[in-house]
Design a protein around this motif. Structure first.
Motif, PDB file in Angstrom:
ATOM      1  N   ARG A  35       7.309  53.273  47.121  1.00 53.27           N
ATOM      2  CA  ARG A  35       8.127  53.692  45.975  1.00 53.27           C
ATOM      3  C   ARG A  35       9.099  52.599  45.551  1.00 53.27           C
ATOM      4  N   ALA A  36       9.597  51.849  46.491  1.00 57.10           N
ATOM      5  CA  ALA A  36      10.537  50.774  46.175  1.00 57.10           C
ATOM      6  C   ALA A  36       9.842  49.547  45.594  1.00 57.10           C
ATOM      7  N   ALA A  37       8.663  49.217  46.088  1.00 53.46           N
ATOM      8  CA  ALA A  37       7.999  47.972  45.703  1.00 53.46           C
ATOM      9  C   ALA A  37       7.205  48.080  44.405  1.00 53.46           C
ATOM     10  N   LEU A  38       6.518  49.185  44.191  1.00 52.46           N
ATOM     11  CA  LEU A  38       5.588  49.251  43.062  1.00 52.46           C
ATOM     12  C   LEU A  38       6.219  49.069  41.685  1.00 52.46           C
ATOM     13  N   PRO A  39       7.421  49.545  41.425  1.00 51.67           N
ATOM     14  CA  PRO A  39       7.977  49.296  40.081  1.00 51.67           C
ATOM     15  C   PRO A  39       8.077  47.805  39.737  1.00 51.67           C
ATOM     16  N   GLN A  40       8.222  46.961  40.747  1.00 55.95           N
ATOM     17  CA  GLN A  40       8.292  45.519  40.506  1.00 55.95           C
ATOM     18  C   GLN A  40       6.918  44.872  40.376  1.00 55.95           C
ATOM     19  N   LEU A  41       5.887  45.570  40.833  1.00 53.64           N
ATOM     20  CA  LEU A  41       4.553  44.985  40.890  1.00 53.64           C
ATOM     21  C   LEU A  41       3.575  45.585  39.892  1.00 53.64           C
ATOM     22  N   CYS A  42       4.042  46.571  39.122  1.00 58.65           N
ATOM     23  CA  CYS A  42       3.171  47.253  38.164  1.00 58.65           C
ATOM     24  C   CYS A  42       3.596  46.970  36.729  1.00 58.65           C
ATOM     25  N   ALA A  43       2.615  46.665  35.898  1.00 60.30           N
ATOM     26  CA  ALA A  43       2.880  46.381  34.486  1.00 60.30           C
ATOM     27  C   ALA A  43       3.427  47.614  33.765  1.00 60.30           C
ATOM     28  N   ASN A  44       3.072  48.793  34.237  1.00 62.06           N
ATOM     29  CA  ASN A  44       3.546  50.033  33.618  1.00 62.06           C
ATOM     30  C   ASN A  44       4.668  50.656  34.457  1.00 62.06           C
ATOM     31  N   ALA A  45       5.653  49.857  34.797  1.00 60.73           N
ATOM     32  CA  ALA A  45       6.738  50.287  35.680  1.00 60.73           C
ATOM     33  C   ALA A  45       7.501  51.495  35.153  1.00 60.73           C
ATOM     34  N   GLU A  46       7.455  51.737  33.855  1.00 62.72           N
ATOM     35  CA  GLU A  46       8.174  52.885  33.292  1.00 62.72           C
ATOM     36  C   GLU A  46       7.672  54.211  33.852  1.00 62.72           C
ATOM     37  N   ILE A  47       6.455  54.238  34.370  1.00 59.86           N
ATOM     38  CA  ILE A  47       5.921  55.467  34.967  1.00 59.86           C
ATOM     39  C   ILE A  47       6.803  55.941  36.116  1.00 59.86           C
ATOM     40  N   PHE A  48       7.461  55.020  36.796  1.00 57.47           N
ATOM     41  CA  PHE A  48       8.258  55.377  37.969  1.00 57.47           C
ATOM     42  C   PHE A  48       9.618  55.965  37.605  1.00 57.47           C
ATOM     43  N   GLU A  49      10.012  55.896  36.349  1.00 61.56           N
ATOM     44  CA  GLU A  49      11.275  56.497  35.931  1.00 61.56           C
ATOM     45  C   GLU A  49      11.220  58.006  36.044  1.00 61.56           C
ATOM     46  N   GLU A  50      10.049  58.590  35.826  1.00 68.17           N
ATOM     47  CA  GLU A  50       9.922  60.051  35.901  1.00 68.17           C
ATOM     48  C   GLU A  50       9.170  60.518  37.135  1.00 68.17           C
TER      49      GLU A  50
END
Length: 82
Positions: A35-50
């Motif tokens: 959960r901590a790493a993927l927002p930095q490694l994914c082009a669609n990081a906005e998915i992790f906001e919700e």
């Protein structure tokens, strides 16, 4: 994994960098690390906001994207628990 956030991110990223992207691979990690790493490694990081929760044994499905990043195609797949 021990250490600060940047250390965890570097180590997680290094593992992903070693993968053969032509193959399907299963990585088993601590959900908090994922959960901590993927927002930095994914082009669609906005998915992790919700989408914050990754249940125990939940899956995240990543697909290769451009510039060494990934796309999170699915988050917290738990159908196998039913």
């Amino acid at each position: 994994m021990t250490g600060d956030y940047h250390s965890v991110l570097r180590r997680f990223s290094a593992v992903l960098g070693q993968l053969d992207l032509q193959e399907n691979t299963l990585l088993v990690t601590h959900g908090g690390v994922t959960r901590a790493a993927l927002p930095q490694l994914c082009a669609n990081a906005e998915i992790f906001e919700e989408k914050r929760v990754l249940h125990n044994t939940g899956f995240a499905l990543l697909e290769p994207a451009e510039n060494g990043l990934f796309t999170c195609a699915a988050w917290d797949i738990i159908e196998h628990l039913s």
